[in-house]
Structure formats: structure tokens, C-alpha cells
Enzyme design. Sequence first.
Site, PDB file in Angstrom:
ATOM      1  CE  LYS A 170      -3.723  -2.323   2.412  1.00  0.00           C
ATOM      2  NZ  LYS A 170      -4.213  -2.804   1.114  1.00  0.00           N
ATOM      3  CB  THR A 208       8.942  -4.046   2.641  1.00  0.00           C
ATOM      4  OG1 THR A 208       8.189  -4.846   3.542  1.00  0.00           O
ATOM      5  CG2 THR A 208       8.669  -4.450   1.218  1.00  0.00           C
ATOM      6  CE  LYS A 252      11.199  -3.701   6.875  1.00  0.00           C
ATOM      7  NZ  LYS A 252      10.277  -3.476   7.988  1.00  0.00           N
ATOM      8  CB  ALA A 289      12.516 -12.701  19.518  1.00  0.00           C
ATOM      9  N   GLY A 290      11.772 -11.573  16.091  1.00  0.00           N
ATOM     10  CA  GLY A 290      12.386 -11.519  14.765  1.00  0.00           C
ATOM     11  C   GLY A 290      12.759 -10.100  14.370  1.00  0.00           C
ATOM     12  CB  ALA A 324       8.695  -7.314  13.025  1.00  0.00           C
TER      13      ALA A 324
HETATM   14  P1  ATR Z   1       9.785 -10.710  11.025  1.00  0.00           P
HETATM   15  O1  ATR Z   1      10.848  -9.975  10.260  1.00  0.00           O
HETATM   16  O2  ATR Z   1       8.388 -10.513  10.515  1.00  0.00           O
HETATM   17  O3  ATR Z   1       9.884 -10.494  12.502  1.00  0.00           O
HETATM   18  P2  ATR Z   1      11.074 -13.279  11.353  1.00  0.00           P
HETATM   19  O4  ATR Z   1      12.359 -12.602  11.660  1.00  0.00           O
HETATM   20  O5  ATR Z   1      11.048 -14.483  10.476  1.00  0.00           O
HETATM   21  O6  ATR Z   1      10.044 -12.268  10.701  1.00  0.00           O
HETATM   22  O7  ATR Z   1      10.373 -13.650  12.749  1.00  0.00           O
HETATM   23  C1  ATR Z   1       9.166 -14.304  12.842  1.00  0.00           C
HETATM   24  C2  ATR Z   1       8.728 -14.379  14.308  1.00  0.00           C
HETATM   25  O8  ATR Z   1       7.439 -15.014  14.389  1.00  0.00           O
HETATM   26  C3  ATR Z   1       9.650 -15.195  15.185  1.00  0.00           C
HETATM   27  O9  ATR Z   1       9.670 -14.620  16.479  1.00  0.00           O
HETATM   28  C4  ATR Z   1       8.966 -16.568  15.191  1.00  0.00           C
HETATM   29  O10 ATR Z   1       9.277 -17.358  16.316  1.00  0.00           O
HETATM   30  P3  ATR Z   1      10.610 -18.296  16.303  1.00  0.00           P
HETATM   31  O11 ATR Z   1      11.755 -17.372  16.555  1.00  0.00           O
HETATM   32  O12 ATR Z   1      10.393 -19.252  17.409  1.00  0.00           O
HETATM   33  O13 ATR Z   1      10.649 -18.946  14.939  1.00  0.00           O
HETATM   34  C5  ATR Z   1       7.533 -16.132  15.254  1.00  0.00           C
HETATM   35  N1  ATR Z   1       6.545 -17.137  14.813  1.00  0.00           N
HETATM   36  C6  ATR Z   1       6.293 -17.572  13.562  1.00  0.00           C
HETATM   37  N2  ATR Z   1       5.278 -18.441  13.545  1.00  0.00           N
HETATM   38  C7  ATR Z   1       4.860 -18.574  14.839  1.00  0.00           C
HETATM   39  C8  ATR Z   1       3.835 -19.342  15.486  1.00  0.00           C
HETATM   40  N3  ATR Z   1       3.026 -20.134  14.792  1.00  0.00           N
HETATM   41  N4  ATR Z   1       3.690 -19.200  16.836  1.00  0.00           N
HETATM   42  C9  ATR Z   1       4.501 -18.399  17.529  1.00  0.00           C
HETATM   43  N5  ATR Z   1       5.502 -17.653  16.975  1.00  0.00           N
HETATM   44  C10 ATR Z   1       5.673 -17.736  15.651  1.00  0.00           C
END
Ligand code: ATR
Length: 279
Positions: free
Chosen positions: A19, A65, A69, A132-133, A135
Site C-alpha cells: 500500500k 520491506t 531490510k 523476537a524476529g 520486526a
Molecule cells: P519478522 O521480520 O516478521 O519479525 P522473522 O524474523 O522471520 O520475521 O520472525 C518471525 C517471528 O514469528 C519469530 O519470532 C517466530 O518465532 P521463532 O523465533 O520461534 O521462529 C515467530 N513465529 C512464527 N510463527 C509462529 C507461530 N506459529 N507461533 C509463535 N511464533 C511464531
Amino acid sequence: MSHTENIYAVMGNPVRHSKSPAIHREFARQRAIALEYSAIHVELGGFESALRAFRENGGRGLNITVPFKLEAYQLADRHSARAEQAGAVNTLRFEDDGSAYGDNTDGVGLLRDITANLNHPLVDQRVLILGAGGAVRGILDALLEQQPKQLVVANRTVAKAKELEKLFRPQGDIRGCGFEDLRGKRFDVVINATAASLQGDVPAVPKDVLETNALAYDLMYGDKPTPFMIWAKGHGTTRTCDGLGMLVEQAAESFFVWHGVRPDTQPVIEALREAVLEG
Ligand code: ATR
């Protein structure tokens, strides 16, 4: 080739449904700035060359995005303090001297949506972040600056939450833990920054983490409430919100980084909300 010198774009993969072009064109219309803003799909591994091509074509600024990043951070010549802290860049500005300035407006975008648009101050609040990713790295600095009473980062993979605790400890009182460790704890604000919603899932947190009338905020957005928002409504609060406002606010901050003027975000959020519901 373009007739205007003000060439901007968002780069990502996927980016087709972004968007950002609509948001920036509307901001530009509001402030009577002539610009082009497009969405550029970049193949994995092709970010650096896409960046070069964009600059050769006279591009002045980019939003970055998923999943570029971190690479944008590495390719920027200078960084704002908040980008430095996040280790990620969502806004690039190409300077007249040929250098690239990298900033990160995600944290301030979230903060403005929560504190200004939703009128929910964070000072002295017990704040829980799920995930903790990448974002989360982008928003912790801005949240800690608000001096919440507590800031807890809980993640499925506990080690990643602990890592963020270590990294951001100098900025304030932050704890990292697993979902199980939340048992018996309650929070005034819970932010879902996991990718669980993408899978139609909700993070496996204890069902009583939400204080009565807590704010439950999902960084994701869509044409209907996210699974986390639906879950929150069944577990103690009516105050739920998705990340559409944050999207517009981070765009507004990028707009300011490029053009030095602030757009009016409220009408843009309202128009997008309507379009999303209709779409
Ligand atoms: P982003 O850049 O969007 O933060 P990312 O770095 O891939 O993407 O992080 C994804 C986050 O979503 C992580 O914290 C992941 O948890 P893990 O570190 O244990 O993988 C979390 N996540 C993804 N699917 C999940 C689920 N079904 N339940 C809980 N946490 C989830």
C-alpha cells in the site's frame, strides 16, 4: 524515463500488494509535492543490482520491506541512531554527494499509532511483545524510550528473546523469555509481532496475559480482524487493533525524512481502512 526528478519506490519480495505507493502519492498530493512512487519486485539475491539501477535512473529514496531490510542496512553509507540500533533499514535517502543514508521508521510508526492515534500512553505500562524476529528489533528502541514499567519479549524460541534482552539492556529494563514463563503475569499492552497470523495461528501464550481492557495490537493487518485480535477479544479485552495505522505512520516518517514536511495521516488511515474493508 521520468519527467520528474522526484523518483521514489518501495522494494520488496513480495511487494505487489504494497500500500506504500498509494500512501505516498496521497501524502504528496496533500503537500503539493510532485513525485513518482512505484513498487519494485526484487528477486532474492538481486537487491544490490536493483538498488544500483534505481539510483542510475535518478531515484532519490526507497522504502525497503521484507526480506531486504538487513541488506539495506549493510549497503547504506550512514545510518540514523535508530537504524543503527535496529540493525535494519526501511528507508534509504540518496544524497547529492552520492552517498546513501539509511533510517528505520518502523519503531516511531508503531509508537505514533499507539500513543497518538489510539491515545494509549506507554509510560508506566506493563508491555509484552510476542516474537523476537526482525520486526521486533525495529520497534524495541522506540518502545523503551517511552519508559514502560516493564518490557517483556516472549518468543517461541527462547534464545532469540534472550538475545534481544542482551542487545537492548543498555536502553532500559527489558526481559526476554519463553511463552511458558508468562504464566501468572498480566500486561496492559500486548503487541503481536510474530508471523503466526500468516498461518492463521495465535502464539501459544497463557490465556490470562491480558489485563482487563488491555490494548492488544497486531503488527499484521488484513481485510478482517487477525487471529490474535479475535483471540484477545475472547480473553479479557475489547481494545484490539491491527497494524494498518503503523504502516501509514512509518510511511509518514519516511516522507518526512525525504521531503522535510509531515503529512496528515488520519485521513489516509481512514481511507485505507475503508478500502481494505471493501476490497
Ligand atoms: P519478522 O521480520 O516478521 O519479525 P522473522 O524474523 O522471520 O520475521 O520472525 C518471525 C517471528 O514469528 C519469530 O519470532 C517466530 O518465532 P521463532 O523465533 O520461534 O521462529 C515467530 N513465529 C512464527 N510463527 C509462529 C507461530 N506459529 N507461533 C509463535 N511464533 C511464531
